[in-house]
Design a protein around this motif. Sequence first.
Motif, PDB file in Angstrom:
ATOM      1  N   PRO A   1     -57.497  27.074 -17.277  1.00 57.64           N
ATOM      2  CA  PRO A   1     -56.573  26.656 -18.339  1.00 57.64           C
ATOM      3  C   PRO A   1     -55.133  27.116 -18.141  1.00 57.64           C
ATOM      4  CG  PRO A   1     -57.843  28.545 -19.065  1.00 57.64           C
ATOM      5  CD  PRO A   1     -58.379  28.177 -17.716  1.00 57.64           C
ATOM      6  N   ILE A   2     -54.902  28.021 -17.187  1.00 57.50           N
ATOM      7  CA  ILE A   2     -53.568  28.597 -17.007  1.00 57.50           C
ATOM      8  C   ILE A   2     -52.891  27.963 -15.797  1.00 57.50           C
ATOM      9  CG2 ILE A   2     -52.279  30.722 -16.574  1.00 57.50           C
ATOM     10  CD1 ILE A   2     -54.576  32.249 -17.883  1.00 57.50           C
ATOM     11  N   SER A   3     -51.652  27.525 -15.969  1.00 57.42           N
ATOM     12  CA  SER A   3     -50.889  26.969 -14.852  1.00 57.42           C
ATOM     13  C   SER A   3     -50.579  28.067 -13.845  1.00 57.42           C
ATOM     14  CB  SER A   3     -49.591  26.341 -15.361  1.00 57.42           C
ATOM     15  OG  SER A   3     -49.868  25.257 -16.232  1.00 57.42           O
ATOM     16  N   ALA A   4     -50.555  27.695 -12.578  1.00 56.04           N
ATOM     17  CA  ALA A   4     -50.312  28.673 -11.520  1.00 56.04           C
ATOM     18  C   ALA A   4     -49.611  28.000 -10.352  1.00 56.04           C
ATOM     19  CB  ALA A   4     -51.633  29.294 -11.058  1.00 56.04           C
TER      20      ALA A   4
ATOM     21  N   ILE B   1     -48.286  24.385  -4.131  1.00 55.72           N
ATOM     22  CA  ILE B   1     -49.072  23.601  -5.082  1.00 55.72           C
ATOM     23  C   ILE B   1     -48.941  24.232  -6.462  1.00 55.72           C
ATOM     24  CG2 ILE B   1     -51.368  22.743  -5.681  1.00 55.72           C
ATOM     25  CD1 ILE B   1     -52.123  23.102  -2.714  1.00 55.72           C
ATOM     26  N   LYS B   2     -48.546  23.434  -7.435  1.00 57.96           N
ATOM     27  CA  LYS B   2     -48.472  23.901  -8.819  1.00 57.96           C
ATOM     28  C   LYS B   2     -49.653  23.310  -9.584  1.00 57.96           C
ATOM     29  CE  LYS B   2     -43.430  24.448  -8.920  1.00 57.96           C
ATOM     30  NZ  LYS B   2     -43.461  25.924  -9.019  1.00 57.96           N
ATOM     31  N   THR B   3     -50.569  24.162  -9.995  1.00 62.99           N
ATOM     32  CA  THR B   3     -51.774  23.695 -10.673  1.00 62.99           C
ATOM     33  C   THR B   3     -51.570  23.696 -12.188  1.00 62.99           C
ATOM     34  OG1 THR B   3     -52.779  25.893 -10.893  1.00 62.99           O
ATOM     35  CG2 THR B   3     -53.157  24.701  -8.831  1.00 62.99           C
ATOM     36  N   CYS B   4     -52.375  22.871 -12.867  1.00 56.34           N
ATOM     37  CA  CYS B   4     -52.377  22.849 -14.327  1.00 56.34           C
ATOM     38  C   CYS B   4     -53.770  22.449 -14.796  1.00 56.34           C
ATOM     39  CB  CYS B   4     -51.311  21.901 -14.879  1.00 56.34           C
ATOM     40  SG  CYS B   4     -51.536  20.185 -14.409  1.00 56.34           S
ATOM     41  N   SER B   5     -54.037  22.623 -16.062  1.00 55.72           N
ATOM     42  CA  SER B   5     -55.384  22.405 -16.591  1.00 55.72           C
ATOM     43  C   SER B   5     -55.839  20.960 -16.463  1.00 55.72           C
ATOM     44  CB  SER B   5     -55.440  22.834 -18.059  1.00 55.72           C
ATOM     45  OG  SER B   5     -54.495  22.095 -18.827  1.00 55.72           O
ATOM     46  N   SER B   6     -54.899  20.015 -16.441  1.00 53.08           N
ATOM     47  CA  SER B   6     -55.256  18.594 -16.365  1.00 53.08           C
ATOM     48  C   SER B   6     -55.426  18.102 -14.934  1.00 53.08           C
ATOM     49  CB  SER B   6     -54.187  17.753 -17.065  1.00 53.08           C
ATOM     50  OG  SER B   6     -52.917  17.935 -16.459  1.00 53.08           O
ATOM     51  N   GLY B   7     -55.187  18.978 -13.953  1.00 53.84           N
ATOM     52  CA  GLY B   7     -55.315  18.581 -12.558  1.00 53.84           C
ATOM     53  C   GLY B   7     -53.966  18.361 -11.902  1.00 53.84           C
ATOM     54  N   THR B   8     -53.954  18.386 -10.584  1.00 54.92           N
ATOM     55  CA  THR B   8     -52.716  18.278  -9.815  1.00 54.92           C
ATOM     56  C   THR B   8     -52.906  17.305  -8.661  1.00 54.92           C
ATOM     57  OG1 THR B   8     -52.166  20.580 -10.318  1.00 54.92           O
ATOM     58  CG2 THR B   8     -51.013  19.564  -8.469  1.00 54.92           C
ATOM     59  N   THR B   9     -51.885  16.509  -8.402  1.00 53.25           N
ATOM     60  CA  THR B   9     -51.894  15.607  -7.250  1.00 53.25           C
ATOM     61  C   THR B   9     -51.108  16.232  -6.105  1.00 53.25           C
ATOM     62  OG1 THR B   9     -52.053  13.646  -8.660  1.00 53.25           O
ATOM     63  CG2 THR B   9     -51.297  13.311  -6.411  1.00 53.25           C
ATOM     64  N   LEU B  10     -51.679  16.194  -4.919  1.00 56.89           N
ATOM     65  CA  LEU B  10     -51.052  16.767  -3.728  1.00 56.89           C
ATOM     66  C   LEU B  10     -50.862  15.661  -2.698  1.00 56.89           C
ATOM     67  CD1 LEU B  10     -50.211  19.148  -1.860  1.00 56.89           C
ATOM     68  CD2 LEU B  10     -52.632  19.399  -1.287  1.00 56.89           C
ATOM     69  N   THR B  11     -49.650  15.579  -2.128  1.00 55.55           N
ATOM     70  CA  THR B  11     -49.342  14.549  -1.142  1.00 55.55           C
ATOM     71  C   THR B  11     -48.739  15.172   0.111  1.00 55.55           C
ATOM     72  OG1 THR B  11     -48.921  12.908  -2.881  1.00 55.55           O
ATOM     73  CG2 THR B  11     -48.068  12.421  -0.691  1.00 55.55           C
TER      74      THR B  11
ATOM     75  N   SER C   1     -54.781  31.185   4.160  1.00 59.08           N
ATOM     76  CA  SER C   1     -54.334  32.443   3.561  1.00 59.08           C
ATOM     77  C   SER C   1     -53.135  32.153   2.665  1.00 59.08           C
ATOM     78  CB  SER C   1     -53.949  33.441   4.656  1.00 59.08           C
ATOM     79  OG  SER C   1     -53.498  34.653   4.089  1.00 59.08           O
ATOM     80  N   THR C   2     -53.277  32.424   1.363  1.00 56.85           N
ATOM     81  CA  THR C   2     -52.225  32.065   0.419  1.00 56.85           C
ATOM     82  C   THR C   2     -52.180  33.057  -0.736  1.00 56.85           C
ATOM     83  OG1 THR C   2     -51.378  30.262  -0.967  1.00 56.85           O
ATOM     84  CG2 THR C   2     -53.758  30.549  -0.896  1.00 56.85           C
ATOM     85  N   LYS C   3     -51.166  32.911  -1.575  1.00 53.39           N
ATOM     86  CA  LYS C   3     -51.030  33.727  -2.778  1.00 53.39           C
ATOM     87  C   LYS C   3     -50.946  32.815  -3.989  1.00 53.39           C
ATOM     88  CE  LYS C   3     -48.454  37.441  -0.448  1.00 53.39           C
ATOM     89  NZ  LYS C   3     -47.162  38.184  -0.412  1.00 53.39           N
ATOM     90  N   ILE C   4     -51.535  33.269  -5.082  1.00 50.12           N
ATOM     91  CA  ILE C   4     -51.468  32.534  -6.338  1.00 50.12           C
ATOM     92  C   ILE C   4     -50.705  33.377  -7.354  1.00 50.12           C
ATOM     93  CG2 ILE C   4     -52.808  31.641  -8.271  1.00 50.12           C
ATOM     94  CD1 ILE C   4     -54.869  30.682  -6.374  1.00 50.12           C
ATOM     95  N   LYS C   5     -49.699  32.747  -7.947  1.00 49.56           N
ATOM     96  CA  LYS C   5     -48.857  33.432  -8.926  1.00 49.56           C
ATOM     97  C   LYS C   5     -49.081  32.813 -10.301  1.00 49.56           C
ATOM     98  CE  LYS C   5     -45.322  34.178  -5.371  1.00 49.56           C
ATOM     99  NZ  LYS C   5     -43.913  33.922  -4.964  1.00 49.56           N
ATOM    100  N   ALA C   6     -49.441  33.670 -11.281  1.00 52.68           N
ATOM    101  CA  ALA C   6     -49.666  33.206 -12.650  1.00 52.68           C
ATOM    102  C   ALA C   6     -49.479  34.376 -13.605  1.00 52.68           C
ATOM    103  CB  ALA C   6     -51.066  32.621 -12.803  1.00 52.68           C
TER     104      ALA C   6
END
Length: 229
Positions: free
Chosen positions: A42-45, A69-79, A114-119
């Motif tokens: 539920p939290i954007s990251a 990639i910016k995620t959100c609760s409704s889903g994210t499109t990646l191109t 290998s990545t980092k997630i910020k939220a």
Amino acid sequence: MNAITQAIVNNSTLEITRIKITNATKTSFLMSLECKVENTGPISATMTPMTLSMSGNAGCFGTLKLPEIKTCSSGTTLTVTDQRIEIVDMDAFVAFNKSIICDSSLTLHLSHGSTKIKALFLTAKITYQKSVHLKGMSGPVTTMLSTTTTSSPGTFTNTMRALNPSPLEIDLGTLHQELRNARGEKIATQKGKVYFGLGETTYVMQGEVTGVEVGEGEVRVLGVGVEEE
């Protein structure tokens, strides 16, 4: 924090809605990709850019660089558009392409990300890996629409139609095919530029008969290879 975030990422889903492979050479190819990232909580990251290994059923054939990639609760499109991929194992790349064309389903393994997630002002290091199941072309099913003779004896032009049910597109360059009768005998050869797009594709082949009689029954079209360019 790291363990919780890793669990969320592991439970998220990645659906590839389109893959396009073009401009293949002996050392590289261009890849375009459209994906949906869902079930990220539920939290954007924000997920920092990362490099992923791409593997098919015969092993790793290259690495893919994903942007932020910016995620959100409704889903994210990646191109990803026309990214140059260096081929690390040609046999694995050829096997992956063969699976795309011939199989009804296949799996693309993405690993070692290998990545980092910020939220919420927090940062967690995670490892990203997903096995994405894809629908293949199943052949694809091909129909001969028309045949016309040319000025040279024993030669002809065929207009072909292929139906691609998968989200995968591939530029084969110059494709060589054989036409075989119901007894499995080669009655003709043909070649031409072929790009299998989504859905229906029409392409033109130049051919030459072998002298073997067609006989009764259906004629089968068999892909036998592509020209190196």
